[in-house]
Scaffold this active site. Structure first.
Site, PDB file in Angstrom:
ATOM      1  N   ARG A 118       0.904  -1.256   0.077  1.00 12.12           N
ATOM      2  CA  ARG A 118      -0.072  -0.047  -0.090  1.00 12.12           C
ATOM      3  C   ARG A 118       1.005   1.114   0.062  1.00 12.12           C
ATOM      4  NH1 ARG A 118      -5.061  -2.077   1.647  1.00 12.12           N
ATOM      5  NH2 ARG A 118      -4.823  -3.772   2.994  1.00 12.12           N
TER       6      ARG A 118
ATOM      7  N   HIS B 122       3.731  -9.379   1.177  1.00 16.49           N
ATOM      8  CA  HIS B 122       3.501  -8.473   2.367  1.00 16.49           C
ATOM      9  C   HIS B 122       4.472  -7.797   3.022  1.00 16.49           C
ATOM     10  CE1 HIS B 122       1.214  -7.504   6.089  1.00 16.49           C
ATOM     11  NE2 HIS B 122       0.547  -6.921   5.577  1.00 16.49           N
TER      12      HIS B 122
ATOM     13  N   ARG C 289      -3.317  -5.498  19.463  1.00 16.80           N
ATOM     14  CA  ARG C 289      -4.178  -4.626  19.164  1.00 16.80           C
ATOM     15  C   ARG C 289      -5.562  -4.976  19.027  1.00 16.80           C
ATOM     16  NH1 ARG C 289      -3.238  -2.177  13.477  1.00 16.80           N
ATOM     17  NH2 ARG C 289      -5.060  -3.571  13.236  1.00 16.80           N
TER      18      ARG C 289
ATOM     19  N   HIS D 218       0.567  -0.505  15.114  1.00 16.03           N
ATOM     20  CA  HIS D 218       0.657  -1.333  13.579  1.00 16.03           C
ATOM     21  C   HIS D 218       1.648  -2.273  13.882  1.00 16.03           C
ATOM     22  CE1 HIS D 218       1.035  -2.023   9.353  1.00 16.03           C
ATOM     23  NE2 HIS D 218      -0.297  -2.496   9.412  1.00 16.03           N
TER      24      HIS D 218
END
Length: 686
Positions: A377, A437, A568, A596
């Site tokens: 991304r 990823h 999280r 994150h």
């Protein structure tokens, strides 16, 4: 002991709903500025959309296929869907209660208000009528429902209205219903000018209020008995049989066109919508009453996300900050700094700019021969992408591994890949069946004096997206360590070429060695504890669902290993279960920034090991993705990262502690209050 006992596990979907509940609770925190509190309402709404589009849709697929495999906690698909129905309705009701009863009155006290139509004065009414005529009417198309106009295919998550009509139209048709679709180009909240109504307050009106008030102008001569807002959520997962696809980009483009029209999974309607209308919509959308959500306000709360940007009130927002760039990186060239020592950056407290500068300087440096980078991304208009294009134009060998299947970023990544290809960049789409990823960059540079080739590497826990780097907490490692650079080179070789699995020196990588090495590391702590030695683990993740690793953590706990998990979101491990997980504590930190980063710490009999990674402990990350887990080797950086982990464990303001039954409780402590994110801001930024 049977560690596979379903009572020792929590359900993944319900754990995800619990995360969204924690996000929602931030809207009640008086220590958070008001416009930021309302932002958490919108984030919760957006998260729920994705939950229904992906998780609920997936469960419905399983049910339709007859997949009866129970979840980790033993619940059947039907049971999970029933429990989701209960908890999701409770969550949505609480969301609108907080919005209406807590936040809107507080906004009004700050002269920020949403005006219902019955409160419009004459000037406001006239201005809004003109706005409707000139800004709304030209872009919407009423669709009457009759034999020639059957119920339309409704776009996923778009605002719609169903109008109940009476009378004959110009063609003599006696119509009962019509549908209005609101294009995404129309803002969902409209701010009235200061000079309308003679007030200096920020006065807003919902688009839904404007449509309801002036809808009769769309149907001249017809009598309108009601105008009711509704919104449909659809299955948005893309199902591609990759092994049979010759052109992944073209196949994705075709599939994306149908994403907005997948099977319906949820219907939201206004609270006042009559049962007759509701039943009509449910029947047309092939949904049941369980999938109906009556809401007390706008049906698309997440489209109100623009509100904080529309109101210039710094006193109602988080104070600004400037992410810090390490001083030596300001004074010296990035290759000179990295060749001498590793650099660890903790975003957003420290700037993402050095990562961008690595690519920019590589593009401009005549000594750089090649750049390789993964892009998951990044956005097609990012500074990094522009630097890669400049490098290609400068004649450097530039290779990018673009992951087209990054969920909800597929269209952007297709555009990105095309843009790079047009600039002469070699674009690879990764490996069929495995999402790429990993976040890694490799720069190959010929040293001026020695004429030897040197490698420089960036490895990260987050994406190459500068915007996210200001909102998400992530770690970046910049290094010229020969073994790490050689490992990254080999991983790129695997991604772009063919051959057997490479043996790596320092990196653990999925789908080959990451899971195996994690099990070894956990088991080593278990053996040390059984031998009477100190044993300790701190694991920071976004999600924990993999059963084999949870079982390993249970064995470690039984042996006496002290384990702190900072998870999280989804956590299927149940802590504090007598005889099973008494030595495991689980916390979730929810704050200004989205946690994150993934970090793994093992005491390792005093030879402490610290790793950062792109991977969560989930089946998809460990078995179906290309992921990298990299060690922090430099002692000062290792000590700093461990200190920051311990700061998170000492947080008394933003930590939610997971209970054995799956509920979370905000941490209470007699210690002085401590917000870890604010402490890190104070310490690492300017």
């Amino acid at each position: 002991m049977n560690l596979t006992n379903p009572t020792h596990y929590l359900n993944r979907e319900l754990s995800l709903l619990a995360f969204n509940w924690r996000v929602l609770q931030q809207a009640l925190d008086p220590s958070i500025p008001l416009l930021e509190r309302i932002r958490f309402i919108f984030i919760c709404s957006n998260n729920l959309d994705e939950f229904f589009e992906v998780r609920v849709a997936g469960l419905r697929h399983n049910l339709a296929r007859g997949d009866t495999k129970p979840s980790l906690n033993g619940a059947s698909t039907e049971q999970v869907l029933r429990e989701i129905n209960i908890r999701a309705h409770e969550l949505v009701d609480e969301q609108y209660r907080i919005f209406n009863e807590e936040l809107l009155p507080k906004l009004a006290q700050e002269s920020i208000q949403f005006l219902p139509s019955h409160e419009w004065n004459d000037d406001q009414y006239k201005w809004l009528k003109k706005y409707f005529k000139h800004q709304v009417m030209p872009v919407i198309s009423p669709i009457s429902l009759d034999l020639t106009h059957p119920f339309p295919r409704l776009v996923n998550k778009s605002l719609h209205f169903l109008l109940h009509l009476h009378g004959n139209d110009a063609f003599g048709r006696d119509l009962e219903y019509a549908v209005l679709h609101m294009p995404r180009s129309l803002p969902r909240i409209i701010e009235l000018p200061d000079n309308v109504g003679g007030t200096k307050a920020h006065n807003f009106v919902y688009l839904s209020s404007v449509i309801s008030e002036f809808a009769e102008d769309l149907f001249p001569g017809m009598e309108i008995h009601g105008c009711y807002q509704f919104r449909l959520t659809r299955d948005s997962d893309l199902l591609l049989e990759e092994n049979s696809i010759e052109d992944l980009a073209s196949a994705l483009k075709r599939e994306l066109q149908s994403r907005n029209f997948g099977a319906a999974v949820r219907l939201e309607v206004g609270k006042s919508c009559p049962n007759k209308i509701v039943n009509f919509l449910l029947q047309k959308c092939n949904l049941t009453a369980d999938e109906l959500y009556r809401v007390d306000g706008p049906v698309n709360l997440n489209r109100l996300m623009s509100l904080p940007e529309l109101v210039e009130r710094p006193d109602l927002k988080f104070s600004g900050f400037t992410p810090k760039v390490p001083a030596d990186m300001v004074r010296r060239g990035i290759f000179e700094v990295i060749s001498e020592k590793d650099v660890l950056l903790h975003h957003p407290y420290q700037s993402f700019q050095p990562v961008v500068d690595l690519i920019r300087q590589a593009a401009a440096d005549p000594a750089v021969m090649a750049i390789k980078q993964t892009l998951y991304r990044s956005g097609s208009h990012s500074a990094i992408v522009e630097a890669l294009i400049e490098a290609s134009h400068a004649g450097k060998e530039v290779t990018t591994v673009v992951e087209l299947r990054a969920r909800f970023d597929e269209a952007d990544n297709i555009e990105l890949a095309q843009k790079l290809q047009e600039a002469g960049v070699l674009v690879v789409y990764g490996v069929v069946g495995y999402k790429t990823h990993a976040k890694m960059t490799l720069v190959v540079r010929k040293e001026e004096k020695s004429k030897k080739l040197m490698r420089f590497v960036h490895l990260g826990t987050g994406n190459y997206h500068a915007g996210n780097a200001r909102l998400y907490t992530d770690y970046s490692l910049l290094t010229a360590n020969q073994e790490i650079c050689e490992d990254v080179h080999k991983v790129f070789q695997q991604l772009t070429g063919m051959g057997k699995v490479y043996e790596l020196n320092q990196l653990w990588h999925a789908p080959f060695t990451l899971h195996k090495n994690l099990l070894k590391a956990v088991d080593r702590e278990t053996k040390n504890a059984l031998a009477g030695k100190k044993a300790r683990m701190i694991i920071k993740l976004n999600s924990l669902t993999d059963q084999s690793l949870i079982e390993a953590l249970y064995r470690a706990s039984i042996a006496g290993v002290s384990i702190d998990l900072i998870v999280r979101g989804v956590c299927c491990l149940s802590p504090g279960v007598e005889g099973v997980s008494e030595n495991i504590r689980v916390r979730s930190i929810i704050g200004r920034f989205l946690e994150h980063s993934r970090v793994y710490y093992f005491y390792n009999d005093g030879d402490e090991k610290l790793y950062a990674a792109s991977a969560d402990w989930m089946e998809r990350n460990l078995y179906h993705r290309v992921e990298t887990c990299f060690p922090i080797l430099q002692n000062d950086l290792k000590a700093r990262m461990l200190k920051e982990l311990n700061m998170m464990l000492e947080d008394t303001e933003q930590s939610w502690i997971l209970q054995p039954n799956g509920e979370y409780q905000i941490q209470s402590s007699a210690k002085p209050k401590q917000k870890v994110q604010q402490l890190l801001l104070d310490r690492l930024s300017r």
